[in-house]
Design a protein around this motif. Structure first.
Motif, mmCIF file in Angstrom:
data_model
loop_
_atom_site.group_PDB
_atom_site.id
_atom_site.type_symbol
_atom_site.label_atom_id
_atom_site.label_comp_id
_atom_site.label_asym_id
_atom_site.label_seq_id
_atom_site.Cartn_x
_atom_site.Cartn_y
_atom_site.Cartn_z
ATOM 1 N N LEU A 132 0.490 -1.514 -0.320
ATOM 2 C CA LEU A 132 0.007 0.083 0.131
ATOM 3 C C LEU A 132 0.826 1.450 -0.192
ATOM 4 C CD1 LEU A 132 -3.233 0.825 2.673
ATOM 5 C CD2 LEU A 132 -1.560 2.496 2.553
ATOM 6 N N PHE A 133 1.583 0.800 0.879
ATOM 7 C CA PHE A 133 2.552 2.291 1.051
ATOM 8 C C PHE A 133 3.704 2.616 -0.205
ATOM 9 C CE2 PHE A 133 1.375 2.143 5.433
ATOM 10 C CZ PHE A 133 1.047 3.233 5.646
ATOM 11 N N LYS A 134 3.968 1.551 -1.166
ATOM 12 C CA LYS A 134 5.467 1.298 -2.092
ATOM 13 C C LYS A 134 4.284 2.337 -2.907
ATOM 14 C CE LYS A 134 8.768 -1.449 0.064
ATOM 15 N NZ LYS A 134 9.279 -2.844 -0.524
ATOM 16 N N LYS A 135 3.318 2.124 -3.014
ATOM 17 C CA LYS A 135 2.637 2.598 -4.680
ATOM 18 C C LYS A 135 2.302 3.374 -3.934
ATOM 19 C CE LYS A 135 0.398 -1.836 -6.306
ATOM 20 N NZ LYS A 135 -1.034 -2.018 -6.784
ATOM 21 N N GLY A 136 1.860 4.306 -2.812
ATOM 22 C CA GLY A 136 1.873 5.800 -3.126
ATOM 23 C C GLY A 136 0.601 6.356 -2.487
ATOM 24 N N LEU A 137 -0.253 5.280 -2.401
ATOM 25 C CA LEU A 137 -1.422 5.551 -1.355
ATOM 26 C C LEU A 137 -1.497 5.845 0.196
ATOM 27 C CD1 LEU A 137 -2.308 2.140 -2.974
ATOM 28 C CD2 LEU A 137 -2.985 3.554 -4.057
ATOM 29 N N THR A 138 -2.639 6.375 0.274
ATOM 30 C CA THR A 138 -2.470 6.610 1.488
ATOM 31 C C THR A 138 -3.422 6.369 2.013
ATOM 32 O OG1 THR A 138 -4.929 8.188 0.520
ATOM 33 C CG2 THR A 138 -2.251 9.417 1.113
ATOM 34 N N THR A 139 -4.023 6.535 3.936
ATOM 35 C CA THR A 139 -4.764 6.076 4.267
ATOM 36 C C THR A 139 -5.132 6.344 5.720
ATOM 37 O OG1 THR A 139 -5.146 3.899 6.182
ATOM 38 C CG2 THR A 139 -3.364 4.181 5.740
ATOM 39 N N GLY A 140 -6.631 6.686 6.226
ATOM 40 C CA GLY A 140 -7.065 7.836 7.327
ATOM 41 C C GLY A 140 -7.050 6.314 8.465
ATOM 42 N N GLN A 149 3.458 -2.042 16.496
ATOM 43 C CA GLN A 149 4.560 -2.227 16.353
ATOM 44 C C GLN A 149 5.288 -1.870 14.732
ATOM 45 O OE1 GLN A 149 6.954 -0.317 18.030
ATOM 46 N NE2 GLN A 149 8.464 0.146 16.465
ATOM 47 N N ALA A 150 4.419 -2.417 14.081
ATOM 48 C CA ALA A 150 5.235 -3.213 12.722
ATOM 49 C C ALA A 150 4.166 -2.245 11.824
ATOM 50 C CB ALA A 150 4.368 -4.153 11.670
ATOM 51 N N PHE A 151 3.024 -1.305 12.290
ATOM 52 C CA PHE A 151 2.227 -0.015 12.004
ATOM 53 C C PHE A 151 2.693 1.123 11.727
ATOM 54 C CE2 PHE A 151 -0.762 2.891 10.889
ATOM 55 C CZ PHE A 151 -0.827 2.500 9.710
ATOM 56 N N LYS A 152 3.377 1.011 12.829
ATOM 57 C CA LYS A 152 4.651 2.683 13.694
ATOM 58 C C LYS A 152 5.400 2.554 12.736
ATOM 59 C CE LYS A 152 6.172 4.245 17.816
ATOM 60 N NZ LYS A 152 6.660 4.282 18.995
ATOM 61 N N VAL A 153 6.272 1.779 12.797
ATOM 62 C CA VAL A 153 7.463 1.600 11.793
ATOM 63 C C VAL A 153 7.074 2.189 10.331
ATOM 64 C CG1 VAL A 153 9.234 0.397 10.255
ATOM 65 C CG2 VAL A 153 8.650 -0.301 13.067
ATOM 66 N N LEU A 154 6.276 1.369 9.259
ATOM 67 C CA LEU A 154 5.195 1.844 8.356
ATOM 68 C C LEU A 154 5.442 3.273 8.172
ATOM 69 C CD1 LEU A 154 3.006 -1.274 7.235
ATOM 70 C CD2 LEU A 154 5.955 -0.453 5.937
ATOM 71 N N SER A 155 4.170 3.199 9.282
ATOM 72 C CA SER A 155 3.370 5.060 9.538
ATOM 73 C C SER A 155 4.885 6.227 9.428
ATOM 74 C CB SER A 155 2.850 5.209 10.500
ATOM 75 O OG SER A 155 3.428 4.727 11.886
ATOM 76 N N GLU A 156 5.800 5.507 10.155
ATOM 77 C CA GLU A 156 7.144 6.901 10.050
ATOM 78 C C GLU A 156 7.890 7.033 9.127
ATOM 79 O OE1 GLU A 156 9.021 5.442 13.979
ATOM 80 O OE2 GLU A 156 7.527 6.016 15.024
ATOM 81 N N LYS A 157 8.040 5.825 8.136
ATOM 82 C CA LYS A 157 8.259 5.794 7.511
ATOM 83 C C LYS A 157 8.109 6.651 6.080
ATOM 84 C CE LYS A 157 11.431 2.917 4.136
ATOM 85 N NZ LYS A 157 11.686 1.115 3.693
ATOM 86 N N TYR A 158 6.922 6.501 5.861
ATOM 87 C CA TYR A 158 5.843 6.901 5.195
ATOM 88 C C TYR A 158 4.912 7.551 5.896
ATOM 89 C CZ TYR A 158 7.157 2.758 2.569
ATOM 90 O OH TYR A 158 8.121 2.086 1.927
ATOM 91 N N SER A 159 5.390 8.704 6.385
ATOM 92 C CA SER A 159 4.546 9.674 7.083
ATOM 93 C C SER A 159 3.211 10.797 6.070
ATOM 94 C CB SER A 159 4.987 10.740 7.931
ATOM 95 O OG SER A 159 5.857 11.357 7.755
ATOM 96 N N GLU A 160 3.617 11.111 5.367
ATOM 97 C CA GLU A 160 3.179 11.981 4.131
ATOM 98 C C GLU A 160 1.924 11.519 3.309
ATOM 99 O OE1 GLU A 160 6.209 13.664 1.723
ATOM 100 O OE2 GLU A 160 6.995 15.007 2.692
ATOM 101 N N GLN A 161 2.051 9.984 3.432
ATOM 102 C CA GLN A 161 0.320 8.714 3.224
ATOM 103 C C GLN A 161 -0.362 8.511 4.176
ATOM 104 O OE1 GLN A 161 4.435 6.836 0.899
ATOM 105 N NE2 GLN A 161 2.170 5.705 0.822
#
Length: 249
Positions: A132-140, A149-161
């Motif tokens: 989802l994040f690698k494709k540049g997609l957004t999530t609310g 923890q897994a989502f926290k790591v992704l959300s920090e890496k792709y915070s703009e999404q």
């Protein structure tokens, strides 16, 4: 009646560390929430809070030494800040984290929640959160939610999404209007909103984002360990009643 006899009558009326309703409450606990429309858990209607979480709190604290007062706050971040400084005493539906344990006590769990990923029928096909994040997609998501923890790591890496919203109806409205590509939310909350939006459905090929127990979170500045023990006992004593409240959902 002598003072000694009055004391003994009151003592006998008490069960362990808490007393039956015949004895006035010893302390008012200020419960903070930012939720105004979070069905089935919380709904503000005619200036009164209703919903399953409110019913659970009222059930747990009935016939306890505590009176309950609800305070509405603008968002979850503000609510946690108020709790940290002791301006509110307790919040409900909280996930336990190391950061929060610095300034707060946690009760025993009183229910389990499953945080799932939801999409619009026009959303792109994905098979994982990372995709989802690698494709540049957004999530609310809810700005105050802990999604593991897994989502926290992704959300920090792709915070703009990541699109932070304070209310569930806004998240699903954004998804319905395709202003976000996905939403992460509680499965029971999503079940309510997907009835209103025919184009929203769970992403079945992606496992639940986070499944965990939820607790009461209590300010260390205003709630003592003895009071936490009393609250834990109240939760244990009301397990069957709590289960009945959530059963219809």
């Amino acid at each position: 009646m002598s003072k000694l006899r009055i004391y003994l009558v009151i003592w006998v009326a008490c069960l362990g560390l808490f007393c039956v309703s015949a004895v006035a409450c010893d302390k008012t606990i200020n419960v903070g929430t930012n939720e105004r429309y979070w069905p089935p858990y919380v709904v503000l209607k005619n200036n009164a809070l209703t919903g399953s979480e409110i019913d659970v709190i009222k059930t747990i604290f009935k016939d306890s030494p505590f009176c309950i007062n609800f305070t509405l706050l603008p968002n979850s971040q503000r609510a946690l800040e108020e709790l940290k400084h002791g301006r509110i005493d307790l919040m409900f539906a909280a996930s336990k984290t190391r950061e929060r344990e610095v300034y707060a006590h946690f009760s025993l769990p009183y229910r389990e929640e499953a945080m799932m990923l939801y999409q619009h029928t026009d959303s792109a096909n994905i098979s994982s959160l990372e995709q989802l994040f690698k494709k540049g997609l957004t999530t609310g998501i809810n700005g105050g939610s802990y999604l593991g923890q897994a989502f926290k790591v992704l959300s920090e890496k792709y915070s703009e999404q990541i699109v932070l919203t304070s209310e569930a109806d806004k998240r699903f409205a954004l998804l319905n209007k395709k202003r976000v590509d996905f939403v992460v939310d509680d499965s029971l909350v999503a079940a309510y909103f997907t009835k209103n939006y025919a184009g929203i459905l769970p992403v079945e090929q992606v496992a639940p984002v986070h499944v965990n127990n939820v607790h009461f979170i209590m300010s260390k500045k205003t709630i003592t360990l003895n009071e936490v023990a009393v609250i834990n006992r109240l939760i244990k004593n009301n397990k069957a009643a709590i289960k009945r409240i959530y059963k219809p959902y």
